[in-house]
Enzyme design. Sequence first.
Site, PDB file in Angstrom:
ATOM      1  N   LEU A  32      87.848  -9.458  50.453  1.00 47.08           N
ATOM      2  CA  LEU A  32      88.605  -7.794  51.220  1.00 47.08           C
ATOM      3  C   LEU A  32      88.084  -8.745  52.467  1.00 47.08           C
ATOM      4  CD1 LEU A  32      88.448  -4.565  49.627  1.00 47.08           C
ATOM      5  CD2 LEU A  32      89.704  -6.474  49.740  1.00 47.08           C
TER       6      LEU A  32
ATOM      7  N   ALA B  27      89.634  -7.651  56.048  1.00 49.87           N
ATOM      8  CA  ALA B  27      90.563  -7.551  56.957  1.00 49.87           C
ATOM      9  C   ALA B  27      90.260  -6.988  58.265  1.00 49.87           C
ATOM     10  CB  ALA B  27      91.796  -7.379  56.124  1.00 49.87           C
TER      11      ALA B  27
ATOM     12  N   ARG C 198      80.448  -3.949  64.544  1.00 49.88           N
ATOM     13  CA  ARG C 198      78.797  -4.121  65.367  1.00 49.88           C
ATOM     14  C   ARG C 198      78.699  -5.696  64.979  1.00 49.88           C
ATOM     15  NH1 ARG C 198      77.499   0.210  59.646  1.00 49.88           N
ATOM     16  NH2 ARG C 198      79.242  -0.795  59.296  1.00 49.88           N
TER      17      ARG C 198
ATOM     18  N   GLN D  12      97.271  -7.782  55.709  1.00 42.86           N
ATOM     19  CA  GLN D  12      97.408  -5.993  55.827  1.00 42.86           C
ATOM     20  C   GLN D  12      97.057  -5.610  57.464  1.00 42.86           C
ATOM     21  OE1 GLN D  12      93.262  -4.902  55.441  1.00 42.86           O
ATOM     22  NE2 GLN D  12      94.239  -2.508  55.077  1.00 42.86           N
TER      23      GLN D  12
ATOM     24  N   GLY E 263      84.114  -9.579  52.078  1.00 52.09           N
ATOM     25  CA  GLY E 263      84.269 -10.532  52.345  1.00 52.09           C
ATOM     26  C   GLY E 263      82.637 -10.974  53.378  1.00 52.09           C
TER      27      GLY E 263
ATOM     28  N   ASN F  69      77.016   2.242  45.773  1.00 50.13           N
ATOM     29  CA  ASN F  69      78.369   1.482  45.807  1.00 50.13           C
ATOM     30  C   ASN F  69      78.333   0.343  46.152  1.00 50.13           C
ATOM     31  OD1 ASN F  69      80.632  -0.021  45.152  1.00 50.13           O
ATOM     32  ND2 ASN F  69      81.103   1.234  46.450  1.00 50.13           N
TER      33      ASN F  69
ATOM     34  N   ALA G  88      66.678 -62.189  79.800  1.00 53.21           N
ATOM     35  CA  ALA G  88      66.426 -60.714  81.001  1.00 53.21           C
ATOM     36  C   ALA G  88      66.894 -60.719  82.012  1.00 53.21           C
ATOM     37  CB  ALA G  88      64.837 -60.421  80.950  1.00 53.21           C
TER      38      ALA G  88
HETATM   39  C1  UD1 Z   1      82.415   0.140  51.462  1.00 52.56           C
HETATM   40  C2  UD1 Z   1      82.575   1.355  50.284  1.00 52.56           C
HETATM   41  C3  UD1 Z   1      81.034   1.764  50.219  1.00 52.56           C
HETATM   42  C4  UD1 Z   1      80.336   0.914  49.628  1.00 52.56           C
HETATM   43  C5  UD1 Z   1      79.942  -0.428  51.138  1.00 52.56           C
HETATM   44  C6  UD1 Z   1      79.194  -1.297  50.279  1.00 52.56           C
HETATM   45  C7  UD1 Z   1      84.716   2.257  51.322  1.00 52.56           C
HETATM   46  C8  UD1 Z   1      85.326   3.730  50.545  1.00 52.56           C
HETATM   47  N1  UD1 Z   1      83.839   2.783  50.866  1.00 52.56           N
HETATM   48  O1  UD1 Z   1      82.487   0.474  52.912  1.00 52.56           O
HETATM   49  O2  UD1 Z   1      81.553   2.801  49.025  1.00 52.56           O
HETATM   50  O3  UD1 Z   1      79.387   1.517  49.557  1.00 52.56           O
HETATM   51  O4  UD1 Z   1      81.609  -0.754  51.284  1.00 52.56           O
HETATM   52  O5  UD1 Z   1      79.251  -2.846  51.923  1.00 52.56           O
HETATM   53  O6  UD1 Z   1      85.629   1.626  49.901  1.00 52.56           O
HETATM   54  N2  UD1 Z   1      88.470  -4.049  55.106  1.00 52.56           N
HETATM   55  C9  UD1 Z   1      89.689  -4.628  54.449  1.00 52.56           C
HETATM   56  N3  UD1 Z   1      90.539  -3.651  55.059  1.00 52.56           N
HETATM   57  C10 UD1 Z   1      90.112  -2.315  55.556  1.00 52.56           C
HETATM   58  C11 UD1 Z   1      89.146  -1.507  55.608  1.00 52.56           C
HETATM   59  C12 UD1 Z   1      87.829  -2.939  55.333  1.00 52.56           C
HETATM   60  O7  UD1 Z   1      90.282  -5.692  53.901  1.00 52.56           O
HETATM   61  O8  UD1 Z   1      91.054  -1.773  56.182  1.00 52.56           O
HETATM   62  C13 UD1 Z   1      87.450  -4.517  54.794  1.00 52.56           C
HETATM   63  C14 UD1 Z   1      86.132  -4.914  55.287  1.00 52.56           C
HETATM   64  O9  UD1 Z   1      86.988  -6.650  56.091  1.00 52.56           O
HETATM   65  C15 UD1 Z   1      85.118  -5.163  54.683  1.00 52.56           C
HETATM   66  C16 UD1 Z   1      85.181  -4.873  53.025  1.00 52.56           C
HETATM   67  O10 UD1 Z   1      86.514  -4.539  53.298  1.00 52.56           O
HETATM   68  O11 UD1 Z   1      85.483  -6.983  53.918  1.00 52.56           O
HETATM   69  C17 UD1 Z   1      84.426  -3.386  53.467  1.00 52.56           C
HETATM   70  O12 UD1 Z   1      84.881  -2.513  54.426  1.00 52.56           O
HETATM   71  P1  UD1 Z   1      83.822  -1.719  55.898  1.00 52.56           P
HETATM   72  O13 UD1 Z   1      84.577  -1.097  56.726  1.00 52.56           O
HETATM   73  O14 UD1 Z   1      82.598  -2.807  55.499  1.00 52.56           O
HETATM   74  O15 UD1 Z   1      82.935  -0.403  54.478  1.00 52.56           O
HETATM   75  P2  UD1 Z   1      81.998  -0.051  53.811  1.00 52.56           P
HETATM   76  O16 UD1 Z   1      82.177   1.419  55.498  1.00 52.56           O
HETATM   77  O17 UD1 Z   1      80.760  -0.878  54.640  1.00 52.56           O
HETATM   78 CA    CA Z   2      80.384  -3.482  55.011  1.00 56.85          CA
END
Ligand code: UD1
Ligand code: CA
Length: 460
Positions: free
Chosen positions: A9, A11, A16, A73, A102, A170, A423
């Site tokens: 994942l 996207a 931050r 996405q 990712g 998680n 030289a």
């Molecule tokens: C997510 C988990 C959380 C976990 C944490 C671990 C969920 C709802 N929560 O939270 O339980 O403890 O990861 O790091 O899954 N992404 C997409 N599309 C989206 C949203 C996110 O591709 O619509 C990808 C992001 O690019 C990223 C990953 O998914 O690589 C995680 O997304 P992020 O927003 O960082 O999730 P967390 O809030 O950290």
């Molecule tokens: Ca994260």
Amino acid sequence: MDKLVALLLAAGEGKRMKSKKPKVLHKIMGKALLEWVCESVLEAGIRDCVGVVGHKSEEVEKYMGNRLKYFYQKEQLGTGHAVMQTIDYIKDNSDYVLILCGDTPLIKSDTLNKAIDKVKNKDFGALIITTTVNNPKGYGRIIRDNNQNVLKIVEEKDANENEKSINEINSGMYCFKTDYLIEVLRNLDNNNSQSEYYLTDTIEMLLKKDIKVGALKINESNEIMGINDRKQLSIATQIIKEDILSHHMENGVTIIDPKTTFIDKDVKIGIDTTIMPGSIIQGNTIIGEDSIIGPNANITSTEIGDFTKINNSTIVESKIGNFSNVGPYAYIRPKSVVGNNVKIGDFVEIKATVIGDKTKISHLTYVGDAQIGKNVNIGCGVVVVNYDGKKKNKTIVGDNAFIGCNTNLVSPVEVKSNSYIAAGSTITKEVPENSLAIARSKQTIIDGWVKRKGMSRGID
Ligand code: UD1
Ligand code: CA
């Protein structure tokens, strides 16, 4: 044989990081975050890797190339929504799906294999990789019943005080049985504090259908560290950097000061080579045995032989032979090939040039687009004038030639073997074998000039 697809994942924007670049393309020791994850997946023996991309997807696809298949996405509506984009593909191509983020570059292939084995052996519908941390803030919490069975995952933003005090988190990495995953994804909603489709909600949904869900709790909590900001990027860099250095030391390389030494993951170094402080070795560099690299060497994608010394110098995309010395303060630019027993001394710049064995270029010299033979001596201050304002031209110097100090070799030009250049010469025409070329104005002496003009600088 079960078929398995890994979903990465990627996207999200990664707000931050405060960056123009998508988060997953930020680098650690020469590789992008997503690339580290992808390599662990490949190391685990998984060949079918899918990336879910969205924010600046062209950049991500360009960087990763055909190592991934891509699903787009359009809007980032949550991790569950990201996985939904791949339903058609995973339905036809997998029995199990490994889902990773990712932005977790430290994950190891062993852990991924353990998770996959456990799902299969225990016949789980899903497995979550978890760990326990001192500060669980920001992560989803693992809720278990009194028998330690997993019940659900609660996101920080949806957790009550009781749930927030749980330290098991998680990782955001899971292995699902594809059919079950698809079944619950279709019914996923976004009734939560962030109005997102949470992938984490699928766990409780599976359990409600009496499908078994398990967890793989790992001790090494570093492995699941997600990179969200530049501070975490530097912490992960430190961990990976130390891993790489340990690996080289275990393989017989001396690293005098690990604190100031940076070696990219794909670099190979032979035994009994010493890396001195302040050295940065990048790309696909290969270094032989018994060489001394540094202090302060900056080497990128270069092949270096045995018993060679590189002192305080920069070398890019070139090749250096055995028993050669480079530096201090030399700059060897791309496409240079330096032979054996060669000396390239201080303030020498070499570009796209082949240099034969036993040749010496000891100081203050520029050699570009040239072919220099064996056992040539190039004196101090020589300039190969390779650029005429429009194009770069070639210079050839034969074996055993002697190029005197402060010579200009105006290209295209050839200096044949066994010849000498006096030289201060500016050479514009071919110099034949065994000859001496002098191309400078003759010296004139004006007798008694100082006294006559009253120019004496002495105390008389
Ligand atoms: C997510 C988990 C959380 C976990 C944490 C671990 C969920 C709802 N929560 O939270 O339980 O403890 O990861 O790091 O899954 N992404 C997409 N599309 C989206 C949203 C996110 O591709 O619509 C990808 C992001 O690019 C990223 C990953 O998914 O690589 C995680 O997304 P992020 O927003 O960082 O999730 P967390 O809030 O950290
Ligand atoms: Ca994260």
